[in-house]
Design a protein around this motif. Sequence first.
Motif, mmCIF file in Angstrom:
data_model
loop_
_atom_site.group_PDB
_atom_site.id
_atom_site.type_symbol
_atom_site.label_atom_id
_atom_site.label_comp_id
_atom_site.label_asym_id
_atom_site.label_seq_id
_atom_site.Cartn_x
_atom_site.Cartn_y
_atom_site.Cartn_z
ATOM 1 N N HIS A 103 -1.410 19.056 3.963
ATOM 2 C CA HIS A 103 -0.016 19.321 4.333
ATOM 3 C C HIS A 103 0.311 18.803 5.740
ATOM 4 O O HIS A 103 1.058 19.432 6.487
ATOM 5 N N GLU A 104 -0.280 17.631 6.070
ATOM 6 C CA GLU A 104 0.044 17.017 7.345
ATOM 7 C C GLU A 104 1.397 16.322 7.240
ATOM 8 O O GLU A 104 1.827 15.911 6.157
ATOM 9 N N PRO A 105 2.117 16.157 8.353
ATOM 10 C CA PRO A 105 3.486 15.643 8.288
ATOM 11 C C PRO A 105 3.551 14.155 7.938
ATOM 12 O O PRO A 105 2.664 13.378 8.284
ATOM 13 N N LEU A 106 4.616 13.773 7.241
ATOM 14 C CA LEU A 106 4.902 12.372 6.951
ATOM 15 C C LEU A 106 5.700 11.816 8.119
ATOM 16 O O LEU A 106 6.847 12.212 8.348
ATOM 17 N N THR A 107 5.113 10.894 8.869
ATOM 18 C CA THR A 107 5.717 10.407 10.111
ATOM 19 C C THR A 107 6.143 8.954 9.991
ATOM 20 O O THR A 107 5.716 8.226 9.068
ATOM 21 N N ALA A 108 6.975 8.528 10.956
ATOM 22 C CA ALA A 108 7.377 7.122 11.021
ATOM 23 C C ALA A 108 6.167 6.232 11.260
ATOM 24 O O ALA A 108 6.112 5.100 10.767
ATOM 25 N N ARG A 109 5.179 6.744 12.015
ATOM 26 C CA ARG A 109 3.964 5.968 12.274
ATOM 27 C C ARG A 109 3.231 5.660 10.977
ATOM 28 O O ARG A 109 2.753 4.537 10.764
ATOM 29 N N LEU A 110 3.148 6.657 10.086
ATOM 30 C CA LEU A 110 2.489 6.443 8.803
ATOM 31 C C LEU A 110 3.252 5.417 7.970
ATOM 32 O O LEU A 110 2.652 4.548 7.320
ATOM 33 N N GLY A 111 4.577 5.491 7.985
ATOM 34 C CA GLY A 111 5.375 4.534 7.238
ATOM 35 C C GLY A 111 5.198 3.119 7.747
ATOM 36 O O GLY A 111 5.047 2.170 6.958
ATOM 37 N N LEU A 112 5.199 2.942 9.076
ATOM 38 C CA LEU A 112 5.012 1.616 9.648
ATOM 39 C C LEU A 112 3.612 1.095 9.362
ATOM 40 O O LEU A 112 3.425 -0.095 9.052
ATOM 41 N N ALA A 113 2.623 1.981 9.451
ATOM 42 C CA ALA A 113 1.250 1.574 9.132
ATOM 43 C C ALA A 113 1.148 1.115 7.682
ATOM 44 O O ALA A 113 0.469 0.133 7.368
ATOM 45 N N GLY A 114 1.845 1.828 6.792
ATOM 46 C CA GLY A 114 1.837 1.431 5.390
ATOM 47 C C GLY A 114 2.455 0.066 5.170
ATOM 48 O O GLY A 114 1.963 -0.729 4.362
ATOM 49 N N LEU A 115 3.535 -0.239 5.897
ATOM 50 C CA LEU A 115 4.160 -1.555 5.787
ATOM 51 C C LEU A 115 3.224 -2.653 6.277
ATOM 52 O O LEU A 115 3.119 -3.722 5.653
ATOM 53 N N LEU A 116 2.531 -2.412 7.401
ATOM 54 C CA LEU A 116 1.594 -3.401 7.933
ATOM 55 C C LEU A 116 0.447 -3.643 6.955
ATOM 56 O O LEU A 116 0.058 -4.791 6.698
ATOM 57 N N MET A 117 -0.094 -2.567 6.410
ATOM 58 C CA MET A 117 -1.205 -2.715 5.473
ATOM 59 C C MET A 117 -0.736 -3.353 4.167
ATOM 60 O O MET A 117 -1.474 -4.141 3.550
ATOM 61 N N GLY A 118 0.465 -3.029 3.735
ATOM 62 C CA GLY A 118 1.008 -3.672 2.543
ATOM 63 C C GLY A 118 1.188 -5.168 2.742
ATOM 64 O O GLY A 118 0.917 -5.969 1.842
ATOM 65 N N LEU A 119 1.631 -5.561 3.954
ATOM 66 C CA LEU A 119 1.755 -6.982 4.271
ATOM 67 C C LEU A 119 0.396 -7.659 4.212
ATOM 68 O O LEU A 119 0.246 -8.752 3.647
ATOM 69 N N GLY A 120 -0.619 -7.004 4.812
ATOM 70 C CA GLY A 120 -1.962 -7.579 4.787
ATOM 71 C C GLY A 120 -2.499 -7.725 3.385
ATOM 72 O O GLY A 120 -3.099 -8.755 3.026
ATOM 73 N N LEU A 121 -2.273 -6.708 2.542
ATOM 74 C CA LEU A 121 -2.734 -6.768 1.158
ATOM 75 C C LEU A 121 -2.032 -7.887 0.406
ATOM 76 O O LEU A 121 -2.665 -8.636 -0.361
ATOM 77 N N TRP A 122 -0.726 -8.057 0.634
ATOM 78 C CA TRP A 122 0.016 -9.131 -0.030
ATOM 79 C C TRP A 122 -0.513 -10.505 0.395
ATOM 80 O O TRP A 122 -0.667 -11.408 -0.449
ATOM 81 N N LEU A 123 -0.811 -10.674 1.681
ATOM 82 C CA LEU A 123 -1.357 -11.952 2.157
ATOM 83 C C LEU A 123 -2.681 -12.262 1.480
ATOM 84 O O LEU A 123 -2.967 -13.419 1.130
ATOM 85 N N HIS A 124 -3.503 -11.244 1.257
ATOM 86 C CA HIS A 124 -4.795 -11.476 0.614
ATOM 87 C C HIS A 124 -4.651 -11.760 -0.874
ATOM 88 O O HIS A 124 -5.304 -12.655 -1.415
ATOM 89 N N LEU A 125 -3.794 -10.980 -1.538
ATOM 90 C CA LEU A 125 -3.631 -11.161 -2.979
ATOM 91 C C LEU A 125 -3.010 -12.508 -3.321
ATOM 92 O O LEU A 125 -3.239 -13.046 -4.406
ATOM 93 N N THR A 126 -2.201 -13.049 -2.412
ATOM 94 C CA THR A 126 -1.550 -14.336 -2.673
ATOM 95 C C THR A 126 -2.330 -15.505 -2.084
ATOM 96 O O THR A 126 -1.864 -16.641 -2.166
ATOM 97 N N GLU A 127 -3.500 -15.229 -1.501
ATOM 98 C CA GLU A 127 -4.340 -16.329 -1.014
ATOM 99 C C GLU A 127 -4.834 -17.152 -2.198
ATOM 100 O O GLU A 127 -5.261 -16.613 -3.221
ATOM 101 N N ARG A 128 -4.791 -18.450 -2.080
ATOM 102 C CA ARG A 128 -5.275 -19.325 -3.148
ATOM 103 C C ARG A 128 -6.137 -20.414 -2.516
ATOM 104 O O ARG A 128 -5.629 -21.378 -1.951
ATOM 105 N N HIS A 129 -7.436 -20.212 -2.607
ATOM 106 C CA HIS A 129 -8.392 -21.155 -2.038
ATOM 107 C C HIS A 129 -8.900 -22.038 -3.173
ATOM 108 O O HIS A 129 -9.654 -21.599 -4.033
ATOM 109 N N GLU A 130 -8.446 -23.272 -3.199
ATOM 110 C CA GLU A 130 -8.779 -24.169 -4.307
ATOM 111 C C GLU A 130 -9.004 -25.574 -3.776
ATOM 112 O O GLU A 130 -8.198 -26.108 -3.014
ATOM 113 N N HIS A 131 -10.122 -26.181 -4.147
ATOM 114 C CA HIS A 131 -10.422 -27.566 -3.790
ATOM 115 C C HIS A 131 -11.588 -28.029 -4.662
ATOM 116 O O HIS A 131 -12.287 -27.203 -5.277
#
Length: 353
Positions: free
Chosen positions: A269-297
Amino acid sequence: MTHSAHAHLWPGVPLALGSAILFGASTPLSKLLLGALDPQMLAGALYLGAGLGLAAVRLGRTATGVPSNEAPLRRSDLPWLGAVVVFGGLLGPLLLMLGLTRTQASSASLLLNLESLFTMAIAWLAFKENVDRRLLLGAFAILAGAALLSSNGKGVALDRGAALIAAACLCWGLDNNLTRKLSASDPAQIAMIKGLVAGAANIALVLWFGAALPSRGSFGAAAAVGFFGVGVSLVCFVLALRHLGTARASAYFSLAPFIGAVLAIALLHEPLTARLGLAGLLMGLGLWLHLTERHEHEHMHDELEHEHAHTHDAHHQHEHDGPVSEPHSHKHRHAPLRHTHPHYPDAHHRHDH
């Protein structure tokens, strides 16, 4: 040879994320147990629970005649296994405990995020694993989110305790990279041995310093959390190393602090804070960058002989004397092959760029 556009993501990415979810969940659950167990005793119970749980699974499979499709550890693996136990199971936790007695908890939490940076740096510089700009940006976005979750807004004191915690993270970075050397072998066997040795050593250490034994109920609860949060999580992580390489598996695993923070809201029952929301956005961005990585040669596979669990896919085109089930494990030889497809630096794609 044709390949699905997302074939290189499976099963490595789900395994790495599963490992992060299990480990992240163990943090709030462990916090619930801290009132009943000494912190050092809790650490030992978690690892011992992981080792004993995986040993029970192994004995159950043997008793029921269920065959293992994984390659067993060999005598040549023992030096790597010994190094993994020493760095990841003994030195890392010991340095962390020493550091925690000398620095603030907020600073310690933030510094623990150095593990992923050390892991990626060692994989890149020492083991020559390919790390491109997209992976780096995604990793730093995830780490920035983890740092934001850990920070209390008052900065970090770089004292002796901080240096000890940084040394613990270096040990775990080495542990992650050394474990890659074993990733072709049975991950449950690796995690079982690491858990049994590290757990027994940690408990022996805390008893040596005079701690009392906990109740059987609290110890059993900690062992159960350890089985899933340490043991099963480590099995998933070793399998992810096999498919993704060290840097990428560690980057996905960096989502664990966010997962733990989200679960803490529901369980504690810890509080939902703006810091947690911003952290989630940053981590979501990082996850998207990894999932869309395409290393092909176009790349060349040199002749290679090794042993690991496999199916007869594009990289395993060999014959058997009789019918076999898939996946299966045996020593096999790879003929030289040149082709093009999306890939990660897994056991078959550790080539130069």
